[in-house]
Structure formats: structure tokens, C-alpha cells
Design an enzyme around this catalytic site. Structure first.
Site, PDB file in Angstrom:
ATOM      1  N   HIS A   1      23.186 -49.703  33.405  1.00  9.25           N
ATOM      2  CA  HIS A   1      23.627 -50.973  32.817  1.00  9.25           C
ATOM      3  C   HIS A   1      24.058 -51.871  33.970  1.00  9.25           C
ATOM      4  CE1 HIS A   1      26.127 -53.755  30.512  1.00  9.25           C
ATOM      5  NE2 HIS A   1      25.542 -53.286  29.419  1.00  9.25           N
TER       6      HIS A   1
ATOM      7  N   HIS B   1      19.108 -56.249  31.081  1.00 10.35           N
ATOM      8  CA  HIS B   1      20.361 -55.847  31.729  1.00 10.35           C
ATOM      9  C   HIS B   1      20.575 -54.330  31.738  1.00 10.35           C
ATOM     10  CE1 HIS B   1      21.584 -55.467  27.583  1.00 10.35           C
ATOM     11  NE2 HIS B   1      22.678 -54.848  27.988  1.00 10.35           N
TER      12      HIS B   1
END
Length: 165
Positions: A83, A68
Site C-alpha cells: 500500500h 495505490h
């Protein structure tokens, strides 16, 4: 260099949009850790597609196990993290395809990941893609957002300029 640092040329580093979408000022992100800039200065982009690109020129320093997030370092020493989504660590990497690995050299138009936006939405997660300068406290004098909140942008568009200490 002049007396007391006067005349010293300021070094700046430009951060670019990692994805096509709408800019979201960090203060408006629904995760308070990011919104209160506890992780550092940066910005979000609410993506309209899932192709993610590097926001800087530099080196890949880390790929999170859960896919992620990806870390980078610029030649001036800025440490930047992309992110993908909020609370997406819970998804154990399923919506993400990582296209880079540690020590890869990247440029602004280097593809770094693909994110299945529908899968993230179906899991009830926010799809915002954050670009954060994680060593802001040690490295950045000033960070200026160059576009307004909610502005539609393309990947590779200039979004923020950071002045290095």
C-alpha cells in the site's frame, strides 16, 4: 508428523523491504486501521526514493484501480498487499506508475511501481509504503519484525518473518 503436531516443521515466509528508506513499525503508522493491525500484520517503510519492488516471491493477484495498492499471493498462501502512502486513494492514481499486472510472477527484486514522492507530499499525504499480510488471521501463527523501528534499509532487505499456521 509427531503426535499432536509435535515435530511438525514450521513453515516460514520472509517479507522483504519494497523500497529504500526507514522501517516504521506498524504500530507507529499514523493511520489507525493499519496501526491497530485491523488489515493484518506487517510493516512500513518511509521511502527515500520512489522505486517500489515486490516484498515477496509469488503472483500478482490485484492492482487497485487507483494504483495505490497491489496484492500478491505467495506459494504458501500468504496474501500480501503493498500500500503506497496513506489516504492516497484520493489521488486517483496520479502519483503512481504500475509496472506489473494481475497473474505476473514476481520475485523480491522485481520492480512493481514507481511512486512520485514529491507529488504525494505536495498533496499533504504520508509517503509510507506498507507491506501487510491481509490474511494474517487465517494463515499466520506469528510475525516477527527482524529490524528495529527507524532502521535504514535497502529494498530487498529482510524485514519480517511470518510463521504459517
Amino acid at each position: 508428523m509427531g503426535l499432536f503436531g509435535f515435530g511438525k516443521k514450521k513453515i516460514t515466509e520472509t517479507l522483504y523491504a519494497p523500497v529504500i528508506g526507514k522501517v516504521q513499525a506498524l504500530e507507529n503508522v499514523s493511520d489507525q486501521v493499519f496501526a491497530q493491525k485491523m488489515m493484518g500484520e506487517g510493516f512500513g517503510v518511509v521511502p527515500s526514493e520512489g522505486k517500489i519492488y515486490s516484498p515477496i516471491e509469488g503472483t500478482v493477484t490485484s492492482v487497485f484501480k487507483t494504483k495505490h495498492a497491489i496484492g500478491f499471493k505467495t506459494p504458501t498462501g500468504l496474501e500480501v498487499m503493498v500500500h503506497m502512502g496513506l489516504d492516497t486513494v484520493d489521488l486517483e492514481g496520479k502519483p503512481f506508475e504500475i509496472l506489473v499486472q494481475e497473474n505476473d510472477q514476481v520475485g523480491v527484486h522485481t520492480p512493481i511501481a514507481n511512486m512520485d514522492l514529491q507529488q504525494v507530499k505536495d498533496a499533504g499525504k504520508d509517503t509510507v509504503v506498507l507491506t501487510i499480510i491481509t490474511n494474517t488471521a487465517n494463515k499466520v501463527d506469528n510475525a516477527d519484525l527482524k529490524v528495529n523501528d527507524s532502521t535504514e534499509i535497502n529494498d530487498g532487505s529482510e524485514v519480517m518473518v511470518a510463521t504459517i499456521k
